[in-house]
Design an enzyme around this catalytic site. Structure first.
Site, PDB file in Angstrom:
ATOM      1  N   HIS A 193       7.080 -20.441  29.716  1.00 35.26           N
ATOM      2  CA  HIS A 193       8.092 -20.637  28.956  1.00 35.26           C
ATOM      3  C   HIS A 193       9.042 -19.278  28.643  1.00 35.26           C
ATOM      4  O   HIS A 193       8.254 -18.500  28.215  1.00 35.26           O
ATOM      5  CB  HIS A 193       8.124 -21.376  27.589  1.00 35.26           C
ATOM      6  CG  HIS A 193       9.122 -21.352  26.788  1.00 35.26           C
ATOM      7  ND1 HIS A 193      10.192 -22.487  26.948  1.00 35.26           N
ATOM      8  CD2 HIS A 193       9.739 -20.894  25.640  1.00 35.26           C
ATOM      9  CE1 HIS A 193      11.215 -22.722  26.011  1.00 35.26           C
ATOM     10  NE2 HIS A 193      10.988 -21.363  25.260  1.00 35.26           N
TER      11      HIS A 193
ATOM     12  N   SER B 288      16.016 -20.840  26.181  1.00 37.07           N
ATOM     13  CA  SER B 288      15.410 -22.009  25.448  1.00 37.07           C
ATOM     14  C   SER B 288      16.252 -22.743  24.451  1.00 37.07           C
ATOM     15  O   SER B 288      17.164 -23.256  24.831  1.00 37.07           O
ATOM     16  CB  SER B 288      14.315 -21.304  24.554  1.00 37.07           C
ATOM     17  OG  SER B 288      13.369 -22.025  23.921  1.00 37.07           O
TER      18      SER B 288
ATOM     19  N   ASP C 247       5.909 -25.270  32.023  1.00 34.82           N
ATOM     20  CA  ASP C 247       6.255 -24.730  30.724  1.00 34.82           C
ATOM     21  C   ASP C 247       5.661 -25.625  29.594  1.00 34.82           C
ATOM     22  O   ASP C 247       6.080 -26.801  29.524  1.00 34.82           O
ATOM     23  CB  ASP C 247       7.851 -24.964  30.657  1.00 34.82           C
ATOM     24  CG  ASP C 247       8.655 -24.448  29.495  1.00 34.82           C
ATOM     25  OD1 ASP C 247       7.789 -24.315  28.519  1.00 34.82           O
ATOM     26  OD2 ASP C 247       9.598 -24.085  29.397  1.00 34.82           O
TER      27      ASP C 247
END
Length: 318
Positions: A291, A139, A265
């Site tokens: 995600h 991320s 996502d």
């Protein structure tokens, strides 16, 4: 390795939330080091120690993540099992103790990635480490890692291969996605921990930013405009989201790098994923995974697919 989502996790939201909250994380015994930073601050780095003849993997966590995040524990447990070494450096203020400098951390933090990675590489080699040296980011940490790889290709040559998982490659589109509908659940989760840290920061540095505007921020755009952007040298949120996005440097990367984002996502919808990168970059966009989810198996599910995917990429002969 191809990812197929279990039938009992049918959507991007479930594939994101369930692995993070409900799948049991493996136990990992970390060894912690505290490092003084060049600007008079500190960071905490959690290690798993293996055979120095085997590879070393550094993992940069996501927004408000830590070595306790599900993906970090899963990867570090697999490294320990294989006899590899690894480290999870904590971004400023994410190790359980507030940092001492005015700054926090951000998606374009290439200088921090550079300093930490070089120090880890030096430490590993000083212990007569003969194995390969790899870097991974998840991320926000994945985006920052990609920024460093693209901005400083010669410096980044100390890394034998890299992986970025669920990185917000286009921060503006990701920010827009997180500011509407069900995705506000994720935004509220982030702000729930960011705002108390900011109040502590104002005790350290009164007047550092507008307290009321920070507390009234309803989404990441408003929060970044008050806190993240000005504290880290950006004009405003739009300047930050544009200049820090990793999509701009994918064609400059020279280290073998896997960029993996699920098309479902919720943090960055598939239609906004970049289609161009250097020949050293593998763009892997599976249909499912959420995600940083990528759960597999029957209920209650397992986290093992993602760390195996990362190490599979690292172990490829080049």
């Amino acid at each position: 390795m191809h990812y197929s989502a279990p039938r009992w996790l049918p959507s991007g939201h479930l594939q994101t939330i369930y692995p993070a909250l409900y799948i049991r994380k493996p136990e990992v015994a970390f060894r912690r080091e505290r490092w003084d930073t060049p600007d008079g601050d500190f960071i905490d780095v959690d290690f798993v120690d293996g055979d120095t003849s085997q590879p070393f993997v550094v993992l940069f966590h996501g927004l408000e993540g830590s070595s306790d995040s599900h993906y970090a524990r899963a990867l570090m447990a697999l490294l320990k099992e294989k006899g590899w070494s690894g480290a999870v450096p904590h971004f400023r203020g994410c190790s359980g103790e507030l940092n001492q400098a005015p700054r926090f951390y951000h998606s374009g933090d290439a200088q921090e990635i550079a300093w930490v990675t070089q120090k880890l590489h030096q430490q590993f080699r000083a212990r007569e480490g003969k194995g390969k040296f790899y870097a991974a980011g998840v991320s926000l940490g994945g985006n920052a890692l990609l920024r460093w790889l693209g901005e400083s290709p010669q410096q980044a040559s100390i890394v034998d291969a890299a992986c970025a998982i669920s990185a917000p490659l286009d921060l503006a589109q990701g920010g827009a996605s997180l500011s509407s509908g069900f995705n506000m659940v994720y935004t509220k989760m982030f702000l729930k921990t960011l705002k108390p840290k900011c109040l502590q920061k104002l005790h350290q540095f009164p007047g550092l930013f507008n307290r009321d505007a920070m507390l009234n921020a309803k989404n990441l755009y408003e929060f970044d405009n008050v806190v993240t952007a000005p504290l880290h040298g950006y004009l405003d949120t739009e300047d930050y989201w544009n200049r820090a996005s990793a999509k701009h440097v994918l064609e400059d990367i020279r280290v073998p790098t896997l960029v993996m984002n699920a098309k479902n996502d919720p943090f960055l919808p598939g239609q906004h994923l970049p289609s161009k990168a250097s020949r050293h970059v593998t763009l892997d966009y599976p249909q499912h995974g959420g995600h940083v989810g990528f759960a597999v198996g029957s209920l209650p599910g397992s986290l093992h697919w993602l760390p195996q995917k990362i190490l599979h990429f690292f172990e490829q002969d080049r």
